[in-house]
Design an enzyme around this catalytic site. Structure first.
Site, mmCIF file in Angstrom:
data_model
loop_
_atom_site.group_PDB
_atom_site.id
_atom_site.type_symbol
_atom_site.label_atom_id
_atom_site.label_comp_id
_atom_site.label_asym_id
_atom_site.label_seq_id
_atom_site.Cartn_x
_atom_site.Cartn_y
_atom_site.Cartn_z
ATOM 1 N N ASP A 39 0.288 -0.776 -0.043
ATOM 2 C CA ASP A 39 0.128 -0.552 0.186
ATOM 3 C C ASP A 39 0.983 1.291 0.143
ATOM 4 O OD1 ASP A 39 -2.135 1.525 0.220
ATOM 5 O OD2 ASP A 39 -2.088 1.507 2.419
ATOM 6 N N PHE A 46 -17.257 11.305 2.722
ATOM 7 C CA PHE A 46 -16.403 11.051 1.474
ATOM 8 C C PHE A 46 -17.037 9.776 1.192
ATOM 9 C CE2 PHE A 46 -12.964 9.164 0.208
ATOM 10 C CZ PHE A 46 -12.459 9.590 -1.255
ATOM 11 N N ASP A 59 -4.679 6.284 -4.030
ATOM 12 C CA ASP A 59 -4.411 7.441 -4.497
ATOM 13 C C ASP A 59 -3.867 7.607 -6.584
ATOM 14 O OD1 ASP A 59 -3.274 10.183 -4.103
ATOM 15 O OD2 ASP A 59 -2.124 9.549 -2.531
ATOM 16 N N ASP A 94 -1.797 -0.803 5.817
ATOM 17 C CA ASP A 94 -1.747 -0.249 6.949
ATOM 18 C C ASP A 94 -2.884 -0.472 7.804
ATOM 19 O OD1 ASP A 94 -3.386 0.916 5.706
ATOM 20 O OD2 ASP A 94 -2.613 3.089 6.025
ATOM 21 N N GLY A 95 -2.995 -1.261 7.265
ATOM 22 C CA GLY A 95 -4.622 -2.272 7.738
ATOM 23 C C GLY A 95 -5.759 -1.653 8.045
ATOM 24 N N ALA A 96 -5.882 -0.421 6.971
ATOM 25 C CA ALA A 96 -7.070 0.185 6.406
ATOM 26 C C ALA A 96 -8.357 -0.099 5.615
ATOM 27 C CB ALA A 96 -6.713 1.468 6.898
ATOM 28 N N ASP A 110 -7.100 -2.221 3.546
ATOM 29 C CA ASP A 110 -6.068 -3.647 2.898
ATOM 30 C C ASP A 110 -6.535 -5.320 3.553
ATOM 31 O OD1 ASP A 110 -4.538 -1.650 1.300
ATOM 32 O OD2 ASP A 110 -3.132 -1.703 3.329
#
Length: 1230
Positions: free
Chosen positions: A494, A619, A741, A862-864, A866
């Site tokens: 990521d 968002f 991104d 970072d686990g968000a 993923d």
């Protein structure tokens, strides 16, 4: 089995299964009973281990409708079998969402035929009187109930409200008042109690399951056999080891169950307020909730006991339990009007309106007198949290070639044991040995050949690796995956928070006025900008909230808001009641910053700058934007502010407000690695009231906007990133970036961190879906190389010759290509390095595609977003220590990617250790097998204490200490083999077996040729011991050895084999390049030295007490010296064969080509095997081992070789590929 009767359940899902129906068969059950008695229960064990045989052996095939027992088989690569019992339930209707009003209230009896009814059904007995109920067949598998559907003629599971495809509008109209008690009770028949029940099994149940493991049954068989032979000491030692092993296993399993139970139970049962009609509210336990219930979310928040969709009010939620991101998220009510309201509710699509089970509602946003309400969508194991817990309770088996090969290898050993079994019987019958002895000795051969300590020894290396990982801050919840890490050849990263710093810093702003950009400004808090619409948008277009007085929310929103220096205030309930229209959140500049009213600014004529946020559209990663509706204090109209990805925002703006230089300006920033966000504004009509705004869809607000400008955020690369990526590249491990991104930003970061080197080309594959008559197409853009590279003509020429290129693909393009160009997907991912704007499910899809071409994939995030990819990858490494790390096998306490090389190094060391231990244990069993087989030829055997000494003092100590070698300091280009059935490993094992065989046979035959040799008796005196009295006393007291243990052959083979165990242990205990050398492993070295010293001492200087204990006879000193020579030559030959032939000749020159390279065209190391194979020596060896021109076994390497010969690949610059004709490319100017 009739093929037509095969039905599929969970079709199209990850847990898809085939199902067959069976009913009990009396004559088969009688036959099985007779067989069980005759086999002493072994048949029942076999049927327990093999569910398929168990069902087919006792039942006969029937239709699913009439089945009493079901046989299930997973459709994945593991093809696991399960059996399930069919139950019958009585209910007033056939489906959970049937309307009870159409039927009279029906009877619910508590029994039906021979099938029992669960406790919940008994509890509800009598609640539906007056009518005969329907009989519904169901079964339970992995905590999910499947009900028989008469119409579809198959079993199906009910998940919740999504099953009935309810629209967003109907959630507001039809499901807003709650369920009557009767309907709730009826639905609970199908959905059960709303709890994620992690039942902690009793110790007896766990013990039974553990003891019935084939390994322990084999040990029990061995112990009984040894006891029959009076080998009590060794049998006791094995029982002792087994008890410790079982106790440790039970403790670990019980502890894991208790931890999981406590984690779930902590918040699973709470009191909730449930609506029973428009105004009736009653308190109930959360376990009573069913899909369709309406619950009230209290103002001070709660832990959600179910999945529910918010249809009234707003909530601030912490979803770290599911996403790994501890940032509070604003959840808004489900749209009730507009185009979005007509769509069916979908949990994934509408997750911004869904409160998930286990997440923490921190606080609610409410309006005076209004309640925050949500409709229950899913309960129990159907919830997101329930599915996560289910995946932990019922994990898929770890598929790794090592374990499959280990079973094959054990089967080979069983085959060898079979040969020995037959040999022993034939030999014993020829020598007229008693039947009892024949049975015991022939079965003993099997226990010798299959080592009972093998699983414990194999596990030791993994346990040690787990400890070493813990020391460097990497925690592991799936130890078996450590070995798989040793085979990783591709790692996905990521970007934000992983390769780059977590936070973004505001670099500057660039406002747009009158269709052109103003110069960039570094400060947004300047007094001259306070009254501008741009700063008003920055201050109000966010999802920040105050929790206990502290601003909290998305880091990007926090940076953006803090750059304005404005103040956010959230009025209390009493204060909001005074306002009309109601403004729950207000933002305003600090008082000293408010200048005199600017008469020229139409937005703020003589008014304060206070802005009230009326409505938020949060968002959405799918839409890539968020917006707010605000009202300035004193204004009659409202304004809409929008922020999001620049390309998206521009598409929603009036074109004349967008500067002509927009594309060039955006590219300038993104090429430098900046993250760019665009802002837009729209003045809404005066007639729009607060209530009307609450009901408007976001698509009506987010159009005809006026472009305001750009916010430029800087995302710095972490200082460790470039070094780690360089280390992975040198180790021949491919790296790629998967990010949400912007594409150009991602490419820039990839270049800056060395993932794409300066001289390498990047080709952007921009795909467009089919529209009207236009087919889907891919446009191939070649990005410009950095300026400094273009100046160096020589570098450019080398680059073109090498043909080094990378593909960059956006999430949108990835979806289009997967759907319309499936033949190109594998080609793209083979050289794809940058994947931008990827949604969470697309990240998972990418991992699956990479695995489909035989990559062993690691994922670091970072686990968000993923979680899916972390779980799907062979090895997922989470940089977040939050609860979402449950989805990832590995969690790093350091928040940078330096953990990745550490994990791979430890994985490689653990994998090599597993090979070493397995080879050593295999050789141990074969060496002992050879000794016993030779001794059986003279009707002798090894003694009880000889077995004990070998198995405890030598084997266990060596097996457990040889696993302690730490990992090598750096990652090397070579990768360890993944298979036991590979050329080098098989050659290694076979050469050592032959060596041991030759020297044992040599010693066995030589001792019989000695002049002093005779058939040993207690009176024999081959030593010529000076103290004849001692010898005589020993001879007198020694009874006649009826087992014929004491003889010269036994003593000789005991000494030779004991040294052989040590020799192969040292030979197999490899160090560099994957582990540190054995001399760094002090416990192993000390064990070897101590054992060598002890054995040499008792051999050269016999101690009568030890000789008597080990049942060794005295042999002449000359023969002892001869044995030292034989042992020394044996060790030297073993070393020479392993190091010279295997490590130098075979591995480096023949098998090295098997390692290959990920990128054959660009990796210089990839060409080395080919260069070596061009020489005559290696060419001959390659021909000898049938490896000349052998095609690669892995798909990605095969694909790379194919593409090297494809003149049309990669596509030329400025070309377009159409879906209708994949081969044709039409040149077009770009």
């Amino acid at each position: 089995m009739k093929t037509r009767e095969v039905k599929i359940i969970n079709q199209g899902l990850e847990n898809e299964m085939e199902v067959w129906g069976y009913r009990p068969c009396l004559w088969k059950m009688i036959l099985v009973g007779v067989g069980a008695v005759c086999s002493g229960g072994l048949l029942l064990l076999l049927l327990y281990w093999l569910p398929e045989w168990g069902v087919k052996g006792t039942c006969t095939h029937t239709s699913l409708r009439d089945a009493h027992t079901l046989l299930l088989r997973t459709k994945d690569e593991f093809r696991q079998w399960f059996r399930a019992k069919v139950h019958v339930m009585s209910a007033p209707g056939k489906k959970p969402f049937d309307s009870l009003e159409l039927q009279s209230k029906a009877l619910l009896p508590n029994r039906d035929g021979d099938h029992s009814v669960s406790p919940v059904h008994e509890e509800l007995h009598g609640k539906f009187p007056y009518r005969q109920p329907a009989q519904i067949h169901y079964f339970t598998h992995h905590s999910t109930k499947y009900y028989w559907n008469d119409v579809l003629q198959k079993f199906e599971s009910y998940k919740g409200l999504e099953d009935v495809k309810v629209s967003c509008a109907s959630v507001h109209s039809d499901h807003n008042s709650g369920l009557p008690k009767t309907l709730q009770d009826y639905r609970r028949l199908f959905f059960g109690e709303n709890e994620i029940a992690v039942r902690v099994p009793s110790l007896f149940k766990l013990l039974t399951k553990e003891v019935l493991n084939p390994f322990y049954i084999f040990q029990l068989f061995s112990v009984i056999l040894w006891s029959a032979e009076d080998y009590y000491y060794y049998a006791t030692a094995i029982v002792f080891m087994s008890v410790i092993s079982i106790a440790t296993s039970l403790y670990t399993v019980k502890k894991q169950y208790v931890m999981l139970h406590d984690m779930v139970a902590a918040h699973s049962v709470v009191r909730v307020s449930v609506c029973r009609g428009n105004k009736d509210i009653e308190q109930a336990m959360s376990t009573e909730l069913v899909p369709g219930d309406v619950i009230i979310i209290p103002a001070n928040g709660m832990i959600m006991p179910c999945d529910a969709v918010l249809f009234h009010g707003t909530c601030i939620v912490n979803e770290s339990m599911l996403t790994g991101e501890s940032v509070p998220i604003t959840k808004t009510s489900l749209p009730s009007s507009g185009e979005e309201a007509s769509r069916s509710y979908n949990m994934e699509e509408h997750k911004k309106h869904t409160l998930f089970c286990g997440t923490h509602v921190i606080q609610t946003r409410f309006y005076s007198g209004e309640l925050v309400k949500a409709v229950v969508v899913q309960t129990g194991f159907s919830t997101e949290k329930g599915q996560l817990i289910r995946s932990i309770l019922y994990p898929k088996p770890t598929d790794f070639k090592l374990y499959r090969d280990a079973y094959l290898f054990l089967l080979c050993l069983v085959g060898v044991a079979g040969i020995g079994f037959i040999y022993t019987i034939v030999l014993s019958v020829m020598n007229k040995v008693p039947a009892k002895t024949i049975i015991i000795e022939s079965l003993d051969i099997i226990t010798i050949t299959v080592p009972p300590a093998l699983p414990a020894a194999m596990t030791a290396g993994i346990v040690y690796a787990q400890r070493r990982l813990k020391r460097v801050g990497i925690f592991c919840i799936s130890p078996q995956r450590i070995n798989i890490c040793g085979q990783l050849n591709l790692v996905c990263f990521d970007k934000t928070g992983t390769l780059t710093e977590d936070g973004l810093d505001l670099w500057g702003i660039q406002r747009a006025e009158d269709g052109s950009f103003s110069p960039p400004e570094s400060e947004a808090a300047k007094e001259s900008l306070v009254n501008t619409t741009f700063v008003a948008c920055m201050a109000s277009c966010h999802s920040l909230t105050k929790i206990e007085g502290e601003l909290s929310g998305d880091p990007l929103d926090l940076k953006m808001f803090s750059a304005t220096c404005w103040i956010l205030e959230e009025p209390t309930e009493e204060e909001t009641a005074l306002h009309n229209p109601i403004m729950p959140t207000v933002v305003r500049p600090p008082k000293h910053n408010i200048p005199e009213a600017n008469q020229n600014n139409p937005l703020t004529p003589n008014m304060s700058c206070e802005i009230g946020i009326v409505r938020q559209f949060p968002f959405s990663s799918a839409l890539q934007r968020m917006s707010v509706v605000v009202r300035k204090l004193g204004e009659k109209h409202m304004d809409a502010f929008l922020k999001g990805a620049p390309e998206v925002v521009v598409s929603l703006c009036k074109q004349h407000t967008v500067p002509h230089s927009f594309t060039e300006t955006l590219e300038t920033y993104t090429r430098q690695g900046f993250r760019v966000i665009a802002l837009a504004h729209r003045q809404l009509e005066s007639k729009l009231s607060w209530h009307k705004v609450q009901n408007l869809g976001r698509d009506l607000i987010e159009n005809n906007m006026e472009f305001l400008g750009l916010i430029i955020m800087q995302n710095k690369i972490k200082q460790e990133t470039a070094g780690v990526l360089s280390e992975l590249r040198q180790a021949n491990i491919r790296t790629l970036m998967v990010t949400g991104d912007n594409m150009l930003t991602a490419i820039s970061v990839a270049r800056d961190c060395g993932m794409v080197r300066s001289h390498e080309k990047v080709i952007i594959a921009d795909a467009v879906p089919p529209k009207d008559v236009q087919p889907a197409s891919i446009t191939w853009h070649y990005t410009e190389n950095p300026v400094q590279t273009v100046k160096d003509n020589q570098t450019v020429e080398i680059n073109l010759d090498e043909g080094v290129y990378h593909f960059a693909v956006s999430g949108r393009a990835f979806s289009v290509i997967a759907e319309n160009f499936p033949h190109l997907v594998q080609k793209l991912v083979l050289r794809g390095t940058v994947f931008a704007r990827m949604a969470p499910d697309q990240k998972t899809q990418l991992v699956e595609v990479l695995q489909s071409i035989d990559y062993t994939v690691g994922m670091c995030g970072d686990g968000a977003n993923d979680c899916g990819a972390l779980k799907r990858a062979h090895s997922g490494i989470s940089l977040s220590e939050l609860e979402a790390s449950v989805a990832s096998p590995f969690t790093s306490s350091t928040s940078n990617i330096s953990c990745v090389p550490n994990l791979i190094r430890e994985g490689r060391a653990a994998l090599i250790t597993s090979f070493c231990v397995f080879k050593f244990m295999a050789l141990y069993s074969i060496i002992q097998y050879l000794s016993v087989t030779l001794l059986y030829s003279i009707l002798s055997n090894l003694g009880d204490f000889q077995f004990l000494f070998i198995d405890i003092a030598i084997i266990l100590i060596i097996a457990f200490t040889m696993s302690l070698n730490p990992a090598w300091k750096e990652l090397v280009w070579r990768r360890p083999p993944s298979s036991l059935i590979s050329g080098p490993l098989l050659c290694s094992v076979l050469t050592q077996i032959l060596t041991c065989l030759v020297f044992q046979v040599l010693a066995f035959l030589l001792v019989q040729q000695q002049s002093w040799y005779e058939t040993w008796t207690p009176q024999s005196d081959a030593c010529n011991v000076s103290s004849s009295s001692l010898s005589h006393s020993l001879n007198v007291t020694s009874p006649h050895d009826h087992k014929n243990i004491r003889n010269y052959e036994n003593t000789t083979l005991f000494y030779v084999s004991s040294f052989q165990y040590l020799a192969v242990a040292i030979v197999f205990s490899k160090g560099k390049p994957f582990r540190q050398p054995s001399y760094n492993n002090w416990p192993f070295m000390l064990s070897c030295i101590a054992l060598y010293s002890f054995l040499l001492f008792i051999m050269l200087y016999p101690v009568p007490a030890i000789d008597s204990f080990l049942e060794i006879v005295c042999v002449p000193h000359d023969w002892r010296v001869t044995l030292v020579v034989i042992i020394t030559v044996n060790a030297a030959v073993s070393f020479m064969l392993e190091i010279l032939i295997l490590d130098i000749i075979l591995w480096r020159l023949v098998f090295r080509g098997n390692q290959g390279a990920n990128r054959p065209s660009e990796s210089s190391s990839a060409d080395a095997p080919q260069v070596a194979n061009d020489r005559w020596g290696p060419s001959f060896l390659s021909w000898l081992f049938c490896r000349r021109n052998k095609p690669p076994r892995v798909l990605y390497r095969h694909l790379a070789l194919e593409l090297q010969d494809d003149v049309d690949w990669p596509p030329k610059p400025s070309t377009i590929t159409f879906a209708t004709d994949p081969q044709s490319r039409i040149s077009a100017p770009l």
